[in-house]
Design an enzyme around this catalytic site. Structure first.
Site, mmCIF file in Angstrom:
data_model
loop_
_atom_site.group_PDB
_atom_site.id
_atom_site.type_symbol
_atom_site.label_atom_id
_atom_site.label_comp_id
_atom_site.label_asym_id
_atom_site.label_seq_id
_atom_site.Cartn_x
_atom_site.Cartn_y
_atom_site.Cartn_z
ATOM 1 N N CYS A 1 0.841 -1.199 0.000
ATOM 2 C CA CYS A 1 0.000 0.000 0.000
ATOM 3 C C CYS A 1 0.881 1.256 0.000
ATOM 4 O O CYS A 1 1.349 1.661 -1.055
ATOM 5 C CB CYS A 1 -0.969 -0.031 1.175
ATOM 6 S SG CYS A 1 -2.414 0.996 0.863
ATOM 7 N N HIS B 1 -3.535 -4.762 0.350
ATOM 8 C CA HIS B 1 -2.904 -5.354 1.539
ATOM 9 C C HIS B 1 -2.969 -6.879 1.454
ATOM 10 O O HIS B 1 -3.926 -7.481 1.965
ATOM 11 C CB HIS B 1 -3.632 -4.888 2.803
ATOM 12 C CG HIS B 1 -3.455 -3.437 3.096
ATOM 13 N ND1 HIS B 1 -2.413 -2.959 3.853
ATOM 14 C CD2 HIS B 1 -4.169 -2.351 2.710
ATOM 15 C CE1 HIS B 1 -2.499 -1.640 3.946
ATOM 16 N NE2 HIS B 1 -3.561 -1.244 3.251
ATOM 17 N N GLU C 1 -1.489 -8.979 3.103
ATOM 18 C CA GLU C 1 -1.389 -9.614 4.433
ATOM 19 C C GLU C 1 -2.750 -10.035 4.995
ATOM 20 O O GLU C 1 -2.830 -10.966 5.793
ATOM 21 C CB GLU C 1 -0.662 -8.693 5.422
ATOM 22 C CG GLU C 1 -1.376 -7.397 5.788
ATOM 23 C CD GLU C 1 -1.051 -6.220 4.868
ATOM 24 O OE1 GLU C 1 -0.667 -6.463 3.701
ATOM 25 O OE2 GLU C 1 -1.209 -5.065 5.301
HETATM 26 N N1 GLN Z 1 -1.693 6.772 2.936
HETATM 27 C C1 GLN Z 1 -1.802 6.025 1.739
HETATM 28 C C2 GLN Z 1 -3.155 6.206 1.070
HETATM 29 O O1 GLN Z 1 -4.086 6.631 1.655
HETATM 30 C C3 GLN Z 1 -1.545 4.558 1.984
HETATM 31 C C4 GLN Z 1 -2.608 3.921 2.792
HETATM 32 C C5 GLN Z 1 -2.187 2.613 3.385
HETATM 33 O O2 GLN Z 1 -1.014 2.280 3.384
HETATM 34 N N2 GLN Z 1 -3.122 1.862 3.909
HETATM 35 O O3 GLN Z 1 -3.324 5.901 -0.067
#
Ligand code: GLN
Length: 559
Positions: A409, A535, A537
Protein backbone atom coordinates in the site's frame (compact mmCIF):
# COMPACT_ATOMS: atom_id res chain seq x y z
CA UNK A 1 -38.55 -20.41 26.36
CA UNK A 2 -42.17 -20.47 27.49
CA UNK A 3 -45.18 -20.33 25.16
CA UNK A 4 -45.76 -16.61 25.68
CA UNK A 5 -42.18 -15.64 24.93
CA UNK A 6 -42.18 -17.88 21.89
CA UNK A 7 -45.32 -16.23 20.62
CA UNK A 8 -43.66 -12.84 20.98
CA UNK A 9 -40.94 -13.75 18.52
CA UNK A 10 -41.98 -12.45 15.14
CA UNK A 11 -45.09 -10.71 16.49
CA UNK A 12 -45.57 -6.96 16.82
CA UNK A 13 -47.10 -6.02 20.12
CA UNK A 14 -47.08 -3.27 22.64
CA UNK A 15 -48.94 -5.27 25.23
CA UNK A 16 -46.24 -7.38 26.80
CA UNK A 17 -42.69 -6.88 27.93
CA UNK A 18 -41.07 -9.53 25.77
CA UNK A 19 -39.10 -8.18 22.88
CA UNK A 20 -40.84 -8.71 19.58
CA UNK A 21 -38.14 -9.89 17.22
CA UNK A 22 -38.28 -8.78 13.63
CA UNK A 23 -36.60 -11.93 12.38
CA UNK A 24 -38.69 -14.01 10.03
CA UNK A 25 -38.26 -17.74 10.02
CA UNK A 26 -36.28 -17.90 13.22
CA UNK A 27 -36.65 -21.04 15.32
CA UNK A 28 -35.14 -20.95 18.81
CA UNK A 29 -32.86 -23.88 19.55
CA UNK A 30 -31.93 -24.54 15.92
CA UNK A 31 -28.65 -22.64 16.08
CA UNK A 32 -26.40 -23.18 19.09
CA UNK A 33 -24.53 -20.30 20.71
CA UNK A 34 -21.19 -20.02 22.45
CA UNK A 35 -20.70 -16.83 24.42
CA UNK A 36 -17.15 -15.94 25.38
CA UNK A 37 -16.46 -13.32 28.00
CA UNK A 38 -13.23 -12.26 29.69
CA UNK A 39 -12.38 -11.51 33.28
CA UNK A 40 -9.53 -10.01 35.34
CA UNK A 41 -7.66 -8.33 32.47
CA UNK A 42 -8.21 -7.43 28.86
CA UNK A 43 -5.78 -8.49 26.16
CA UNK A 44 -5.58 -12.03 27.52
CA UNK A 45 -6.01 -13.81 24.23
CA UNK A 46 -9.78 -14.08 24.08
CA UNK A 47 -9.61 -13.53 20.33
CA UNK A 48 -7.23 -16.44 19.85
CA UNK A 49 -9.28 -18.56 22.24
CA UNK A 50 -12.47 -17.85 20.29
CA UNK A 51 -10.84 -18.42 16.92
CA UNK A 52 -9.28 -21.72 17.95
CA UNK A 53 -12.47 -23.02 19.50
CA UNK A 54 -14.32 -22.06 16.30
CA UNK A 55 -11.69 -23.86 14.23
CA UNK A 56 -11.89 -27.06 16.27
CA UNK A 57 -15.65 -27.16 15.85
CA UNK A 58 -15.28 -26.46 12.15
CA UNK A 59 -12.77 -29.32 11.93
CA UNK A 60 -15.55 -31.53 13.30
CA UNK A 61 -17.68 -30.65 10.31
CA UNK A 62 -19.81 -27.97 11.95
CA UNK A 63 -20.70 -24.63 10.36
CA UNK A 64 -19.40 -21.97 12.71
CA UNK A 65 -19.97 -18.22 12.42
CA UNK A 66 -17.95 -16.02 14.75
CA UNK A 67 -19.08 -12.60 15.93
CA UNK A 68 -17.15 -9.94 17.80
CA UNK A 69 -18.73 -7.23 19.92
CA UNK A 70 -16.64 -4.16 20.77
CA UNK A 71 -17.87 -1.76 23.42
CA UNK A 72 -16.52 1.47 22.00
CA UNK A 73 -18.75 4.12 20.46
CA UNK A 74 -16.88 4.27 17.18
CA UNK A 75 -19.07 3.00 14.35
CA UNK A 76 -16.19 0.84 13.16
CA UNK A 77 -12.45 0.51 13.74
CA UNK A 78 -11.54 2.75 10.79
CA UNK A 79 -10.93 5.81 12.92
CA UNK A 80 -8.96 3.99 15.63
CA UNK A 81 -5.28 4.62 16.06
CA UNK A 82 -3.49 1.33 15.44
CA UNK A 83 -0.81 2.38 17.90
CA UNK A 84 -3.37 2.17 20.69
CA UNK A 85 -5.69 -0.55 19.43
CA UNK A 86 -3.71 -2.74 17.11
CA UNK A 87 -4.14 -2.98 13.38
CA UNK A 88 -7.33 -2.03 11.56
CA UNK A 89 -8.36 -5.19 9.76
CA UNK A 90 -10.33 -4.95 6.50
CA UNK A 91 -12.94 -7.42 5.27
CA UNK A 92 -14.12 -8.14 1.71
CA UNK A 93 -17.13 -5.84 2.05
CA UNK A 94 -14.91 -2.98 3.22
CA UNK A 95 -15.72 -3.30 6.91
CA UNK A 96 -12.89 -1.85 8.98
CA UNK A 97 -12.77 -3.92 12.11
CA UNK A 98 -10.93 -5.22 15.11
CA UNK A 99 -7.88 -7.38 14.49
CA UNK A 100 -9.61 -10.33 16.15
CA UNK A 101 -11.57 -10.81 12.92
CA UNK A 102 -8.23 -11.38 11.25
CA UNK A 103 -7.51 -14.10 13.78
CA UNK A 104 -10.89 -15.71 13.03
CA UNK A 105 -10.32 -15.61 9.29
CA UNK A 106 -6.85 -17.12 9.59
CA UNK A 107 -7.95 -19.99 11.82
CA UNK A 108 -11.19 -20.67 9.94
CA UNK A 109 -9.69 -20.02 6.51
CA UNK A 110 -12.91 -18.12 5.84
CA UNK A 111 -14.11 -14.71 4.73
CA UNK A 112 -16.19 -12.62 7.10
CA UNK A 113 -18.39 -9.56 6.67
CA UNK A 114 -20.04 -6.70 8.56
CA UNK A 115 -22.45 -9.29 9.97
CA UNK A 116 -19.61 -10.72 12.02
CA UNK A 117 -18.74 -7.50 13.80
CA UNK A 118 -20.67 -5.03 15.88
CA UNK A 119 -19.57 -2.07 17.95
CA UNK A 120 -21.59 -0.10 20.47
CA UNK A 121 -21.43 2.81 18.02
CA UNK A 122 -22.95 0.78 15.18
CA UNK A 123 -25.57 -0.64 17.52
CA UNK A 124 -26.73 2.68 18.96
CA UNK A 125 -26.63 4.52 15.66
CA UNK A 126 -29.01 1.94 14.20
CA UNK A 127 -31.30 2.01 17.23
CA UNK A 128 -31.46 5.82 17.19
CA UNK A 129 -32.19 5.76 13.48
CA UNK A 130 -35.07 3.37 14.09
CA UNK A 131 -36.35 5.61 16.85
CA UNK A 132 -36.44 8.58 14.46
CA UNK A 133 -38.30 6.46 11.95
CA UNK A 134 -40.98 5.80 14.58
CA UNK A 135 -40.33 2.08 14.55
CA UNK A 136 -40.76 1.70 18.31
CA UNK A 137 -44.50 2.36 18.14
CA UNK A 138 -44.72 5.02 20.80
CA UNK A 139 -42.72 3.09 23.35
CA UNK A 140 -39.98 4.62 25.52
CA UNK A 141 -36.83 3.09 24.03
CA UNK A 142 -35.06 1.20 26.81
CA UNK A 143 -31.88 -0.81 27.28
CA UNK A 144 -34.21 -3.71 28.14
CA UNK A 145 -35.97 -4.82 26.00
CA UNK A 146 -34.97 -2.66 23.00
CA UNK A 147 -31.19 -2.55 23.10
CA UNK A 148 -30.89 -6.11 24.29
CA UNK A 149 -33.52 -7.10 21.74
CA UNK A 150 -31.60 -5.46 18.94
CA UNK A 151 -28.46 -7.30 20.01
CA UNK A 152 -30.23 -10.67 20.12
CA UNK A 153 -31.64 -10.03 16.64
CA UNK A 154 -28.18 -9.20 15.35
CA UNK A 155 -26.68 -12.34 16.86
CA UNK A 156 -29.51 -14.56 15.67
CA UNK A 157 -29.65 -13.13 12.20
CA UNK A 158 -26.00 -14.09 11.72
CA UNK A 159 -27.02 -17.66 12.47
CA UNK A 160 -29.93 -17.42 10.05
CA UNK A 161 -28.00 -15.78 7.21
CA UNK A 162 -25.02 -18.12 7.40
CA UNK A 163 -27.07 -21.23 8.24
CA UNK A 164 -24.66 -21.75 11.11
CA UNK A 165 -24.78 -24.73 13.41
CA UNK A 166 -22.97 -22.61 15.95
CA UNK A 167 -22.69 -18.85 16.39
CA UNK A 168 -19.71 -17.99 18.54
CA UNK A 169 -19.89 -14.57 20.18
CA UNK A 170 -16.80 -12.94 21.63
CA UNK A 171 -17.68 -10.11 24.00
CA UNK A 172 -14.92 -7.52 23.98
CA UNK A 173 -13.55 -6.10 27.23
CA UNK A 174 -13.91 -7.72 30.63
CA UNK A 175 -16.89 -8.60 32.79
CA UNK A 176 -17.77 -5.64 35.01
CA UNK A 177 -17.07 -3.00 32.36
CA UNK A 178 -19.81 -0.43 31.83
CA UNK A 179 -19.19 -0.73 28.10
CA UNK A 180 -20.35 -4.32 27.70
CA UNK A 181 -22.86 -4.67 30.57
CA UNK A 182 -25.98 -4.44 28.38
CA UNK A 183 -24.42 -6.77 25.84
CA UNK A 184 -23.80 -9.38 28.52
CA UNK A 185 -27.38 -8.88 29.68
CA UNK A 186 -28.54 -9.62 26.13
CA UNK A 187 -26.45 -12.78 26.14
CA UNK A 188 -28.08 -13.82 29.43
CA UNK A 189 -31.54 -13.32 27.95
CA UNK A 190 -30.49 -15.35 24.94
CA UNK A 191 -30.09 -18.52 27.01
CA UNK A 192 -33.42 -17.90 28.70
CA UNK A 193 -35.14 -17.71 25.33
CA UNK A 194 -33.22 -20.38 23.47
CA UNK A 195 -33.64 -22.91 26.24
CA UNK A 196 -31.17 -25.08 28.10
CA UNK A 197 -28.57 -26.94 26.11
CA UNK A 198 -28.53 -24.30 23.40
CA UNK A 199 -26.14 -21.74 24.83
CA UNK A 200 -22.68 -22.41 26.24
CA UNK A 201 -20.98 -19.74 28.32
CA UNK A 202 -17.20 -19.66 28.49
CA UNK A 203 -15.22 -17.30 30.67
CA UNK A 204 -11.59 -16.68 29.80
CA UNK A 205 -9.88 -15.54 32.95
CA UNK A 206 -6.33 -14.86 34.09
CA UNK A 207 -4.35 -16.50 36.87
CA UNK A 208 -1.88 -14.05 38.32
CA UNK A 209 1.60 -14.99 39.44
CA UNK A 210 3.10 -12.07 41.35
CA UNK A 211 6.87 -12.03 41.07
CA UNK A 212 7.36 -11.52 44.80
CA UNK A 213 5.34 -14.64 45.62
CA UNK A 214 6.40 -16.85 42.74
CA UNK A 215 3.10 -18.68 43.11
CA UNK A 216 -0.14 -18.74 41.08
CA UNK A 217 -3.04 -16.90 42.71
CA UNK A 218 -6.67 -17.40 41.72
CA UNK A 219 -8.51 -14.77 43.77
CA UNK A 220 -8.74 -12.16 41.04
CA UNK A 221 -10.09 -14.85 38.70
CA UNK A 222 -12.64 -15.92 41.31
CA UNK A 223 -13.88 -12.35 41.70
CA UNK A 224 -14.03 -11.89 37.96
CA UNK A 225 -16.12 -15.03 37.51
CA UNK A 226 -18.34 -14.00 40.44
CA UNK A 227 -18.97 -10.70 38.64
CA UNK A 228 -20.24 -12.71 35.68
CA UNK A 229 -22.43 -14.85 37.93
CA UNK A 230 -23.84 -11.73 39.59
CA UNK A 231 -25.04 -10.74 36.12
CA UNK A 232 -27.04 -13.94 36.02
CA UNK A 233 -24.70 -16.05 33.94
CA UNK A 234 -23.41 -19.39 35.13
CA UNK A 235 -20.38 -20.28 33.04
CA UNK A 236 -20.07 -23.83 31.70
CA UNK A 237 -16.35 -23.65 30.99
CA UNK A 238 -13.54 -21.58 32.48
CA UNK A 239 -10.34 -21.14 30.50
CA UNK A 240 -7.49 -20.06 32.75
CA UNK A 241 -4.89 -18.02 30.94
CA UNK A 242 -1.53 -17.85 32.66
CA UNK A 243 2.14 -17.53 31.87
CA UNK A 244 2.64 -21.21 32.79
CA UNK A 245 0.39 -24.27 33.02
CA UNK A 246 -2.17 -23.70 35.78
CA UNK A 247 -1.64 -25.92 38.82
CA UNK A 248 -4.40 -28.41 39.65
CA UNK A 249 -4.86 -26.86 43.10
CA UNK A 250 -5.52 -23.48 41.54
CA UNK A 251 -8.00 -24.99 39.10
CA UNK A 252 -9.72 -26.65 42.04
CA UNK A 253 -10.17 -23.30 43.76
CA UNK A 254 -11.61 -21.80 40.59
CA UNK A 255 -13.87 -24.83 40.18
CA UNK A 256 -15.34 -24.52 43.70
CA UNK A 257 -15.80 -20.77 43.40
CA UNK A 258 -17.60 -21.03 40.08
CA UNK A 259 -19.67 -24.27 40.19
CA UNK A 260 -17.78 -25.51 37.15
CA UNK A 261 -16.53 -29.12 37.27
CA UNK A 262 -12.74 -29.39 37.47
CA UNK A 263 -12.37 -31.01 34.03
CA UNK A 264 -14.07 -27.96 32.54
CA UNK A 265 -11.69 -25.53 34.22
CA UNK A 266 -8.92 -25.74 31.65
CA UNK A 267 -5.40 -24.42 31.69
CA UNK A 268 -4.42 -22.16 28.80
CA UNK A 269 -0.77 -21.15 29.32
CA UNK A 270 1.42 -19.06 27.02
CA UNK A 271 2.81 -20.96 24.03
CA UNK A 272 5.63 -20.31 21.58
CA UNK A 273 3.23 -19.96 18.64
CA UNK A 274 -0.52 -19.36 18.63
CA UNK A 275 -0.78 -22.07 15.99
CA UNK A 276 0.01 -24.61 18.70
CA UNK A 277 -3.14 -23.65 20.60
CA UNK A 278 -5.51 -26.00 18.68
CA UNK A 279 -3.52 -29.03 19.84
CA UNK A 280 -3.46 -27.69 23.39
CA UNK A 281 -7.26 -27.39 23.38
CA UNK A 282 -7.66 -30.84 21.91
CA UNK A 283 -5.45 -32.23 24.67
CA UNK A 284 -7.67 -30.63 27.29
CA UNK A 285 -10.78 -31.91 25.42
CA UNK A 286 -12.23 -28.43 25.17
CA UNK A 287 -14.02 -29.04 21.87
CA UNK A 288 -15.57 -32.24 23.22
CA UNK A 289 -16.81 -30.44 26.32
CA UNK A 290 -18.48 -27.70 24.27
CA UNK A 291 -20.11 -30.27 22.00
CA UNK A 292 -21.43 -32.22 24.99
CA UNK A 293 -22.87 -29.07 26.56
CA UNK A 294 -24.61 -28.13 23.32
CA UNK A 295 -25.61 -31.66 22.37
CA UNK A 296 -23.68 -31.46 19.10
CA UNK A 297 -22.29 -34.37 17.14
CA UNK A 298 -19.41 -34.11 14.70
CA UNK A 299 -17.06 -36.18 12.60
CA UNK A 300 -13.50 -37.04 13.55
CA UNK A 301 -11.19 -34.19 12.60
CA UNK A 302 -8.68 -34.46 9.75
CA UNK A 303 -5.30 -32.88 10.30
CA UNK A 304 -2.84 -30.99 8.13
CA UNK A 305 -2.27 -28.52 10.88
CA UNK A 306 0.33 -30.29 13.00
CA UNK A 307 2.80 -30.55 10.14
CA UNK A 308 2.50 -26.78 9.77
CA UNK A 309 3.22 -26.26 13.48
CA UNK A 310 6.23 -28.59 13.20
CA UNK A 311 7.60 -26.48 10.35
CA UNK A 312 7.21 -23.35 12.47
CA UNK A 313 8.99 -24.99 15.38
CA UNK A 314 11.84 -26.63 13.49
CA UNK A 315 12.95 -24.25 10.77
CA UNK A 316 15.92 -25.24 8.63
CA UNK A 317 17.00 -21.70 7.80
CA UNK A 318 16.81 -18.19 9.17
CA UNK A 319 16.10 -14.94 7.37
CA UNK A 320 16.14 -11.38 8.64
CA UNK A 321 13.49 -9.06 7.32
CA UNK A 322 13.33 -5.37 8.07
CA UNK A 323 9.96 -3.65 8.43
CA UNK A 324 9.99 0.11 8.21
CA UNK A 325 7.28 1.29 10.49
CA UNK A 326 5.88 4.28 12.22
CA UNK A 327 4.29 2.15 14.89
CA UNK A 328 7.44 0.26 15.65
CA UNK A 329 6.54 0.44 19.34
CA UNK A 330 3.43 -1.70 19.03
CA UNK A 331 3.74 -4.87 17.04
CA UNK A 332 -0.01 -5.45 17.13
CA UNK A 333 -0.35 -2.63 14.64
CA UNK A 334 1.32 -4.94 12.10
CA UNK A 335 -0.30 -8.19 13.24
CA UNK A 336 -1.40 -9.46 9.83
CA UNK A 337 2.00 -8.77 8.26
CA UNK A 338 3.74 -10.68 11.04
CA UNK A 339 1.35 -13.60 10.56
CA UNK A 340 1.76 -13.54 6.79
CA UNK A 341 5.54 -13.72 7.32
CA UNK A 342 5.09 -16.65 9.67
CA UNK A 343 2.94 -18.49 7.11
CA UNK A 344 5.41 -17.84 4.29
CA UNK A 345 8.31 -18.74 6.60
CA UNK A 346 6.76 -22.12 7.38
CA UNK A 347 6.18 -22.78 3.68
CA UNK A 348 9.86 -22.01 3.00
CA UNK A 349 11.13 -23.96 6.03
CA UNK A 350 12.62 -20.89 7.61
CA UNK A 351 12.22 -18.69 10.62
CA UNK A 352 11.65 -15.04 9.80
CA UNK A 353 13.34 -12.69 12.25
CA UNK A 354 11.80 -9.27 12.06
CA UNK A 355 13.81 -6.13 12.63
CA UNK A 356 12.01 -2.86 13.04
CA UNK A 357 13.55 -0.08 11.04
CA UNK A 358 12.89 3.44 12.28
CA UNK A 359 13.04 5.50 9.09
CA UNK A 360 12.94 9.06 10.40
CA UNK A 361 16.73 9.14 10.45
CA UNK A 362 17.47 7.10 7.33
CA UNK A 363 19.02 8.92 4.39
CA UNK A 364 20.66 7.84 1.12
CA UNK A 365 24.00 8.19 2.91
CA UNK A 366 23.35 5.90 5.85
CA UNK A 367 20.86 3.47 4.26
CA UNK A 368 23.56 0.85 3.58
CA UNK A 369 24.68 0.73 7.19
CA UNK A 370 21.14 0.89 8.60
CA UNK A 371 19.93 -1.97 6.40
CA UNK A 372 23.05 -4.06 6.83
CA UNK A 373 22.49 -7.74 7.44
CA UNK A 374 18.89 -7.76 6.24
CA UNK A 375 17.79 -10.33 3.66
CA UNK A 376 14.85 -8.23 2.59
CA UNK A 377 12.78 -5.21 3.45
CA UNK A 378 9.08 -4.48 3.75
CA UNK A 379 7.63 -0.99 3.60
CA UNK A 380 4.17 -1.49 5.08
CA UNK A 381 0.99 0.57 4.91
CA UNK A 382 0.77 3.86 6.69
CA UNK A 383 -0.54 7.40 6.73
CA UNK A 384 1.20 10.74 7.11
CA UNK A 385 4.68 11.97 6.41
CA UNK A 386 6.66 10.84 9.42
CA UNK A 387 9.70 8.89 8.25
CA UNK A 388 8.55 9.22 4.61
CA UNK A 389 11.86 10.34 3.10
CA UNK A 390 13.60 7.51 4.97
CA UNK A 391 11.20 5.01 3.43
CA UNK A 392 12.04 6.33 -0.03
CA UNK A 393 15.73 5.95 0.81
CA UNK A 394 15.05 2.31 1.77
CA UNK A 395 13.22 1.63 -1.50
CA UNK A 396 16.04 3.25 -3.45
CA UNK A 397 18.66 1.22 -1.60
CA UNK A 398 16.73 -2.02 -2.16
CA UNK A 399 16.26 -1.27 -5.85
CA UNK A 400 19.88 -0.31 -6.44
CA UNK A 401 21.31 -3.22 -4.45
CA UNK A 402 18.88 -5.94 -5.46
CA UNK A 403 17.68 -6.37 -1.89
CA UNK A 404 14.26 -8.09 -1.92
CA UNK A 405 11.62 -5.38 -1.49
CA UNK A 406 7.95 -5.76 -0.73
CA UNK A 407 5.93 -2.56 -0.63
CA UNK A 408 2.45 -2.79 0.84
CA UNK A 409 0.00 0.00 0.00
CA UNK A 410 2.06 3.00 1.15
CA UNK A 411 5.13 0.89 0.28
CA UNK A 412 3.82 0.62 -3.31
CA UNK A 413 3.59 4.41 -3.43
CA UNK A 414 7.08 4.71 -1.93
CA UNK A 415 8.50 2.61 -4.75
CA UNK A 416 6.73 4.76 -7.34
CA UNK A 417 8.19 7.95 -5.86
CA UNK A 418 11.67 6.40 -5.74
CA UNK A 419 11.57 5.38 -9.40
CA UNK A 420 10.07 8.74 -10.43
CA UNK A 421 12.78 10.71 -8.65
CA UNK A 422 15.81 8.56 -9.20
CA UNK A 423 15.21 6.74 -12.49
CA UNK A 424 12.88 9.09 -14.38
CA UNK A 425 14.78 12.09 -12.98
CA UNK A 426 11.60 13.92 -11.94
CA UNK A 427 12.96 16.28 -9.33
CA UNK A 428 10.64 16.78 -6.36
CA UNK A 429 8.35 13.91 -7.39
CA UNK A 430 6.17 13.10 -4.44
CA UNK A 431 2.84 11.95 -3.08
CA UNK A 432 0.42 14.81 -2.55
CA UNK A 433 -0.38 13.22 0.82
CA UNK A 434 3.12 14.29 1.90
CA UNK A 435 3.63 17.37 -0.29
CA UNK A 436 0.38 18.87 -1.61
CA UNK A 437 2.25 21.19 -4.01
CA UNK A 438 4.70 18.64 -5.36
CA UNK A 439 5.99 19.64 -8.83
CA UNK A 440 5.48 16.04 -9.95
CA UNK A 441 2.49 14.58 -8.07
CA UNK A 442 3.19 10.96 -9.03
CA UNK A 443 0.95 9.76 -6.21
CA UNK A 444 -2.32 11.60 -6.06
CA UNK A 445 -5.77 11.37 -4.49
CA UNK A 446 -8.05 8.89 -6.19
CA UNK A 447 -10.65 10.83 -8.21
CA UNK A 448 -13.51 9.49 -6.07
CA UNK A 449 -11.73 10.85 -2.97
CA UNK A 450 -11.64 14.45 -4.16
CA UNK A 451 -14.91 15.61 -2.65
CA UNK A 452 -15.10 13.45 0.43
CA UNK A 453 -14.93 15.04 3.83
CA UNK A 454 -14.41 13.46 7.22
CA UNK A 455 -12.32 10.44 8.04
CA UNK A 456 -14.63 7.52 8.74
CA UNK A 457 -15.14 4.68 6.29
CA UNK A 458 -14.56 6.67 3.11
CA UNK A 459 -11.41 5.24 1.65
CA UNK A 460 -11.28 2.90 -1.31
CA UNK A 461 -12.06 -0.11 0.84
CA UNK A 462 -12.57 -3.81 0.61
CA UNK A 463 -12.04 -6.59 -1.92
CA UNK A 464 -11.59 -5.71 -5.58
CA UNK A 465 -10.49 -7.57 -8.63
CA UNK A 466 -6.86 -7.35 -9.69
CA UNK A 467 -6.13 -8.24 -13.30
CA UNK A 468 -2.61 -9.58 -13.62
CA UNK A 469 -0.61 -9.24 -16.83
CA UNK A 470 0.15 -12.55 -18.48
CA UNK A 471 3.84 -13.38 -18.41
CA UNK A 472 4.66 -10.91 -15.62
CA UNK A 473 6.52 -11.79 -12.45
CA UNK A 474 3.28 -11.33 -10.50
CA UNK A 475 1.60 -13.78 -12.88
CA UNK A 476 4.29 -16.31 -12.03
CA UNK A 477 3.89 -15.74 -8.30
CA UNK A 478 0.09 -15.98 -8.35
CA UNK A 479 -0.15 -18.63 -11.02
CA UNK A 480 -3.24 -16.72 -12.19
CA UNK A 481 -4.26 -13.71 -14.25
CA UNK A 482 -7.00 -12.61 -11.92
CA UNK A 483 -7.32 -12.34 -8.18
CA UNK A 484 -9.21 -10.48 -5.49
CA UNK A 485 -7.39 -8.43 -2.93
CA UNK A 486 -8.35 -6.09 -0.11
CA UNK A 487 -7.74 -2.35 -0.31
CA UNK A 488 -7.67 0.55 2.12
CA UNK A 489 -6.30 3.72 0.56
CA UNK A 490 -7.04 7.23 -0.62
CA UNK A 491 -4.12 7.82 -2.96
CA UNK A 492 -2.98 6.07 -6.12
CA UNK A 493 -0.34 6.20 -8.81
CA UNK A 494 -1.19 9.25 -10.93
CA UNK A 495 -2.26 7.93 -14.38
CA UNK A 496 -0.50 10.90 -16.04
CA UNK A 497 2.85 9.47 -14.99
CA UNK A 498 2.30 5.79 -15.74
CA UNK A 499 3.91 5.92 -19.17
CA UNK A 500 7.05 7.68 -17.95
CA UNK A 501 7.43 5.24 -15.08
CA UNK A 502 7.04 2.31 -17.47
CA UNK A 503 9.71 3.75 -19.76
CA UNK A 504 12.00 3.85 -16.73
CA UNK A 505 11.61 0.10 -16.32
CA UNK A 506 8.78 -0.11 -13.81
CA UNK A 507 6.14 -2.67 -14.77
CA UNK A 508 2.56 -2.29 -13.59
CA UNK A 509 1.55 -5.91 -13.68
CA UNK A 510 -1.74 -5.61 -11.81
CA UNK A 511 -4.61 -3.20 -12.50
CA UNK A 512 -8.28 -2.85 -11.71
CA UNK A 513 -10.79 -4.06 -14.29
CA UNK A 514 -10.94 -0.64 -15.97
CA UNK A 515 -7.15 -0.52 -16.17
CA UNK A 516 -7.07 2.90 -14.52
CA UNK A 517 -5.79 2.09 -11.02
CA UNK A 518 -2.30 0.60 -10.86
CA UNK A 519 -2.40 -2.18 -8.26
CA UNK A 520 0.79 -4.23 -8.55
CA UNK A 521 4.22 -2.99 -9.57
CA UNK A 522 7.45 -4.83 -10.21
CA UNK A 523 10.95 -3.88 -11.25
CA UNK A 524 12.11 -6.81 -13.35
CA UNK A 525 15.78 -5.86 -13.24
CA UNK A 526 15.75 -7.04 -9.63
CA UNK A 527 15.12 -10.53 -8.33
CA UNK A 528 12.28 -9.34 -6.12
CA UNK A 529 11.08 -5.77 -6.14
CA UNK A 530 7.30 -5.80 -5.84
CA UNK A 531 4.68 -3.41 -4.57
CA UNK A 532 0.96 -3.83 -4.10
CA UNK A 533 -1.55 -1.03 -3.69
CA UNK A 534 -3.63 -3.53 -1.71
CA UNK A 535 -2.90 -5.35 1.54
CA UNK A 536 -2.02 -8.97 0.73
CA UNK A 537 -1.39 -9.61 4.43
CA UNK A 538 -5.14 -9.69 5.08
CA UNK A 539 -5.59 -12.78 2.93
CA UNK A 540 -2.63 -14.88 3.99
CA UNK A 541 -3.64 -18.13 5.66
CA UNK A 542 -1.59 -20.57 7.76
CA UNK A 543 -1.76 -23.38 5.22
CA UNK A 544 -2.07 -21.07 2.19
CA UNK A 545 0.57 -18.35 2.51
CA UNK A 546 -0.05 -15.35 0.28
CA UNK A 547 1.84 -15.60 -3.07
CA UNK A 548 3.51 -12.20 -2.65
CA UNK A 549 4.78 -13.03 0.84
CA UNK A 550 5.74 -16.51 -0.25
CA UNK A 551 7.75 -15.17 -3.19
CA UNK A 552 9.30 -12.47 -1.03
CA UNK A 553 10.49 -14.92 1.63
CA UNK A 554 11.78 -17.32 -1.02
CA UNK A 555 13.81 -14.42 -2.44
CA UNK A 556 15.06 -13.49 1.05
CA UNK A 557 16.24 -17.08 1.57
CA UNK A 558 18.22 -16.91 -1.68
CA UNK A 559 19.71 -13.51 -0.82
N1 GLN B 1 -1.69 6.77 2.94
C1 GLN B 1 -1.80 6.03 1.74
C2 GLN B 1 -3.16 6.21 1.07
O1 GLN B 1 -4.09 6.63 1.65
C3 GLN B 1 -1.55 4.56 1.98
C4 GLN B 1 -2.61 3.92 2.79
C5 GLN B 1 -2.19 2.61 3.39
O2 GLN B 1 -1.01 2.28 3.38
N2 GLN B 1 -3.12 1.86 3.91
O3 GLN B 1 -3.32 5.90 -0.07
Amino acid sequence: MGKKELAAVGRKTTEHEFYASTLKGYKPGKTKYIIITGSVISGLGKGVFSAVLAKLLQDRGLRVSPLKFDGYLNIDAGTLNPYRHGEVFVLDDGTECDMDLGTYERFLDGRLSADNYITAGKLFSQILKREREGKYLGRDVMFVPHVTGFIKDFVRSLGLKTKADVVLVEVGGTVGDIENSYFIEAMRELAYEEGSGNVCYVNVTYILKPGTLGEQKSKAAQFGIRALMSQGIQPHIIACRASEPVAEKVREKVSIASNVPLERVVSFPDVDTIYAVPQMFKDSKLDGAVMDILGLKGKAPADGWNAFVQRIRRPKKNVRVGITGKYTGLHDSYASILHALEHAGAANDCRVHVEWVETSEITDKNAASRLKGLNGIIVPGGFGSRGWEGKIACAKYARENDLPYLGLCLGFQTAVVDVARHVCGLKGANSTEMEPNAPHPVIELLPQQLDIEGLGGNMRLGARTVEITKGSFANKLYGATKTKERFRHRYECNPDYVKRLQEAGLVFSGCDTHHTVMQILEYPKNKFFVGSQFHPEFLSRPLRPHPLFNGFIAACVRK
